[in-house]
Design a protein around this motif. Sequence first.
Motif, PDB file in Angstrom:
ATOM      1  N   THR A 223      28.897  43.360  61.700  1.00 22.75           N
ATOM      2  CA  THR A 223      29.649  44.241  60.794  1.00 22.75           C
ATOM      3  C   THR A 223      31.084  43.747  60.628  1.00 22.75           C
ATOM      4  N   THR A 224      31.681  43.328  61.742  1.00 18.40           N
ATOM      5  CA  THR A 224      33.053  42.810  61.692  1.00 18.40           C
ATOM      6  C   THR A 224      33.100  41.549  60.825  1.00 18.40           C
ATOM      7  N   SER A 225      32.110  40.679  61.021  1.00 18.42           N
ATOM      8  CA  SER A 225      32.070  39.439  60.228  1.00 18.42           C
ATOM      9  C   SER A 225      31.896  39.742  58.746  1.00 18.42           C
ATOM     10  N   LEU A 226      31.028  40.709  58.455  1.00 21.02           N
ATOM     11  CA  LEU A 226      30.806  41.081  57.052  1.00 21.02           C
ATOM     12  C   LEU A 226      32.105  41.590  56.429  1.00 21.02           C
ATOM     13  N   LEU A 227      32.785  42.461  57.160  1.00 21.00           N
ATOM     14  CA  LEU A 227      34.052  42.995  56.654  1.00 21.00           C
ATOM     15  C   LEU A 227      35.082  41.883  56.484  1.00 21.00           C
ATOM     16  N   ALA A 228      35.101  40.972  57.463  1.00 24.28           N
ATOM     17  CA  ALA A 228      36.069  39.865  57.391  1.00 24.28           C
ATOM     18  C   ALA A 228      35.825  39.017  56.141  1.00 24.28           C
ATOM     19  N   MET A 229      34.549  38.737  55.858  1.00 24.03           N
ATOM     20  CA  MET A 229      34.219  37.929  54.680  1.00 24.03           C
ATOM     21  C   MET A 229      34.599  38.645  53.383  1.00 24.03           C
ATOM     22  N   LEU A 230      34.295  39.931  53.331  1.00 21.34           N
ATOM     23  CA  LEU A 230      34.597  40.682  52.108  1.00 21.34           C
ATOM     24  C   LEU A 230      36.104  40.827  51.895  1.00 21.34           C
ATOM     25  N   VAL A 231      36.825  41.086  52.996  1.00 25.31           N
ATOM     26  CA  VAL A 231      38.283  41.225  52.890  1.00 25.31           C
ATOM     27  C   VAL A 231      38.898  39.888  52.469  1.00 25.31           C
ATOM     28  N   MET A 232      38.401  38.793  53.081  1.00 30.63           N
ATOM     29  CA  MET A 232      38.915  37.472  52.717  1.00 30.63           C
ATOM     30  C   MET A 232      38.682  37.195  51.227  1.00 30.63           C
ATOM     31  N   ALA A 233      37.459  37.515  50.775  1.00 28.35           N
ATOM     32  CA  ALA A 233      37.128  37.258  49.362  1.00 28.35           C
ATOM     33  C   ALA A 233      38.038  38.073  48.436  1.00 28.35           C
ATOM     34  N   VAL A 234      38.231  39.353  48.789  1.00 24.36           N
ATOM     35  CA  VAL A 234      39.084  40.203  47.929  1.00 24.36           C
ATOM     36  C   VAL A 234      40.509  39.657  47.891  1.00 24.36           C
ATOM     37  N   ILE A 235      41.029  39.276  49.055  1.00 21.24           N
ATOM     38  CA  ILE A 235      42.407  38.761  49.108  1.00 21.24           C
ATOM     39  C   ILE A 235      42.519  37.488  48.267  1.00 21.24           C
ATOM     40  N   LEU A 236      41.558  36.577  48.433  1.00 21.30           N
ATOM     41  CA  LEU A 236      41.635  35.310  47.686  1.00 21.30           C
ATOM     42  C   LEU A 236      41.496  35.529  46.178  1.00 21.30           C
ATOM     43  N   VAL A 237      40.639  36.461  45.771  1.00 20.08           N
ATOM     44  CA  VAL A 237      40.482  36.728  44.334  1.00 20.08           C
ATOM     45  C   VAL A 237      41.764  37.359  43.771  1.00 20.08           C
ATOM     46  N   VAL A 238      42.353  38.277  44.535  1.00 17.28           N
ATOM     47  CA  VAL A 238      43.598  38.914  44.073  1.00 17.28           C
ATOM     48  C   VAL A 238      44.710  37.861  43.965  1.00 17.28           C
ATOM     49  N   VAL A 239      44.814  37.007  44.988  1.00 18.44           N
ATOM     50  CA  VAL A 239      45.842  35.952  44.964  1.00 18.44           C
ATOM     51  C   VAL A 239      45.586  35.003  43.778  1.00 18.44           C
ATOM     52  N   GLY A 240      44.308  34.614  43.595  1.00 16.25           N
ATOM     53  CA  GLY A 240      43.959  33.723  42.491  1.00 16.25           C
ATOM     54  C   GLY A 240      44.287  34.337  41.144  1.00 16.25           C
ATOM     55  N   ALA A 241      43.973  35.625  40.991  1.00 14.00           N
ATOM     56  CA  ALA A 241      44.236  36.311  39.719  1.00 14.00           C
ATOM     57  C   ALA A 241      45.734  36.353  39.441  1.00 14.00           C
ATOM     58  N   PHE A 242      46.510  36.615  40.481  1.00 13.71           N
ATOM     59  CA  PHE A 242      47.964  36.660  40.329  1.00 13.71           C
ATOM     60  C   PHE A 242      48.496  35.265  39.956  1.00 13.71           C
ATOM     61  N   LEU A 243      48.003  34.236  40.658  1.00 17.73           N
ATOM     62  CA  LEU A 243      48.467  32.866  40.371  1.00 17.73           C
ATOM     63  C   LEU A 243      48.081  32.435  38.956  1.00 17.73           C
ATOM     64  N   PHE A 244      46.912  32.867  38.512  1.00 20.90           N
ATOM     65  CA  PHE A 244      46.459  32.505  37.161  1.00 20.90           C
ATOM     66  C   PHE A 244      47.359  33.144  36.111  1.00 20.90           C
ATOM     67  N   ARG A 245      47.775  34.369  36.385  1.00 18.30           N
ATOM     68  CA  ARG A 245      48.659  35.040  35.431  1.00 18.30           C
ATOM     69  C   ARG A 245      50.001  34.317  35.337  1.00 18.30           C
ATOM     70  N   GLU A 246      50.462  33.802  36.475  1.00 17.95           N
ATOM     71  CA  GLU A 246      51.770  33.154  36.504  1.00 17.95           C
ATOM     72  C   GLU A 246      51.727  31.693  36.078  1.00 17.95           C
ATOM     73  N   LYS A 247      50.517  31.148  35.966  1.00 13.91           N
ATOM     74  CA  LYS A 247      50.396  29.705  35.725  1.00 13.91           C
ATOM     75  C   LYS A 247      50.786  29.326  34.296  1.00 13.91           C
ATOM     76  N   GLU A 248      51.545  28.243  34.197  1.00 14.94           N
ATOM     77  CA  GLU A 248      51.848  27.689  32.881  1.00 14.94           C
ATOM     78  C   GLU A 248      50.715  26.751  32.493  1.00 14.94           C
ATOM     79  N   ILE A 249      50.159  26.963  31.321  1.00 20.15           N
ATOM     80  CA  ILE A 249      49.057  26.108  30.855  1.00 20.15           C
ATOM     81  C   ILE A 249      49.653  25.125  29.844  1.00 20.15           C
ATOM     82  N   ALA A 250      49.925  23.936  30.323  1.00 18.82           N
ATOM     83  CA  ALA A 250      50.625  22.956  29.459  1.00 18.82           C
ATOM     84  C   ALA A 250      49.636  22.237  28.555  1.00 18.82           C
TER      85      ALA A 250
END
Lengths: 250, 308
Positions: A223-250
């Motif tokens: 259960t701990t591992s499952l939660l860890a994986m899901l939390v990691m995925a959510v954090i990485l997707v949120v970070v990725g979404a934020f970085l994508f918004r800030e990214k300059e597309i040259a």
Amino acid sequence: MMDLERNLLGLMTVFKFEARKLLLHKRWMFVVVLAILVGAVMGYSATRQGADIGTASDMLNLLVLTFLLPVMALIYGASMVRNEMDDRSIIQVVTSPLDRRTSYIAYYLALTVVLVILLIIITLVGGLSFMAFNGASGGPELMLAFMAVLCIGAIAYSSLFLVIGLVMKQPLYLGLFYVFVWEYFIGSVPGAVGELTIRHQLQVIASGLTDKGSFVNISGDPTTSLLAMLVMAVILVVVGAFLFREKEIA
Amino acid sequence: MTVIVEATNVSKWYGKVIGLNNFSLKVEGGITGIVGPNGAGKSTLFKILTGNIKANVGDLTVLGQSPWRNPAQLAQIGFCPDYDFLPGEITGREYLRYVGGLHGMSGDKLKARTEEVLELVAMSKDADRNMGGYSKGMKQRLKIAGAMLHDPQMLLLDEPLTGTDPVVRKEIIDLIKDLHAVHGHDVIVSSHVLHEIERMTHRVALIYKGRAVATGDISEIRQLMSNHPHHILVEGNGLIPLAQRLLTMDFTVSVELRPDRRSMVVMVGRSDPFFDSFPGLVKETGSDIARMESMDDDLESVFKYLVG
């Protein structure tokens, strides 16, 4: 039109377009070859003396969970947004009124769903091949357990490799380092350090769903591992979404 | 007329490379041409206008708002880039449905609008073919269709005529004129060829090395071109009397007769009076002219002249 409605429609549009693109990409031939290889190896191992359902579990763990899952997630995920930025086809998405964070989530969902579909097919080919040559019971249950773990694995690995592809110009190098250096070498180190890999956490989750093969020796709380994986995925997707918004597309 | 784009002292640099340098421009509704040689900063300007990159310094408003991190504003803007980005494995109609979905369009409204723009760009017949097999002109027309599908107020067309043959070029020029005259879109269109822009609009901005070096009516720009010193190469026989006669004209700055006496370079302060009087001078001196060309009647030399 309300922004929410437009974003939902846009999310579905990007999701369908990207999922179709991934599925119809010429890499499908590579996936077919992999499925045939897994089927052949599983079929062969089923005919070996003493082979039982534990053997099938170990083979699926070795071939699909610890090798194909991260490698396919790397190949599909790291190149997904990166290739579109490099060939500039991403322009259509970034010049639409769709919030870029929503677009990123759509990319992530498409990647995860496609990976799950492909891995389930490969697992089915491998599992059915084993069952065809070996009368051991528990095959369907084992396949279902693996499919569930592969879903969680796809959720985790997709979030990692998609964000690597977004921020790095050569994401394959870091991805290969993670899969073959970090997961294999660091993952082999005894103690807590060796547990800091997605592979280990997925094996812990798998040990909670099946007691066949070497999973019986895996320690940890599923259960701990499952939660860890899901939390990691959510954090990485949120970070990725934020970085994508800030990214300059040259 | 409403100002649709206002840039004040905008600069954008990529590491040590400057894309826009203290760039200021005011664009009103209608069709406006952005003219400049390759590398002048036209594409950088479009990327900033669509919010894909952020200006390092300066103020910029597009339709009254800042474009950076403002996706909602893109509902009012249609962008057609200068490069080929169309996915080759889907049909033109599928592509437009995809674009419509990105803009929040669906159902019958999207279907009807897709047919409407396909008709407008004369692509209805080929809309069910994979785009991988499209010619350059067909791709350009479909890119324009994608940019205008959501019926935006403003269209940004980056070098839409590049790589097209003369027939397609004429069709696209007519289409761009109609986009404003018939359909009411404000259009900003770029090119590195002034006379192409001249066929679409009289309002132009000249960009060179990241700066707007001249803006206004094309006749004013033409005047600038006419007034800058020209070098004209003249080839033929019996050039000496012609050279002597040219030196008496007030527009002539210098005449350099080449050693073989069969060619000369005439430098004139203003080109229009030279070209007006040249046939008469040739007739008067009895020279036999085989060839004549302006050595610097291109945009590059005009830009160099304008920026000193």
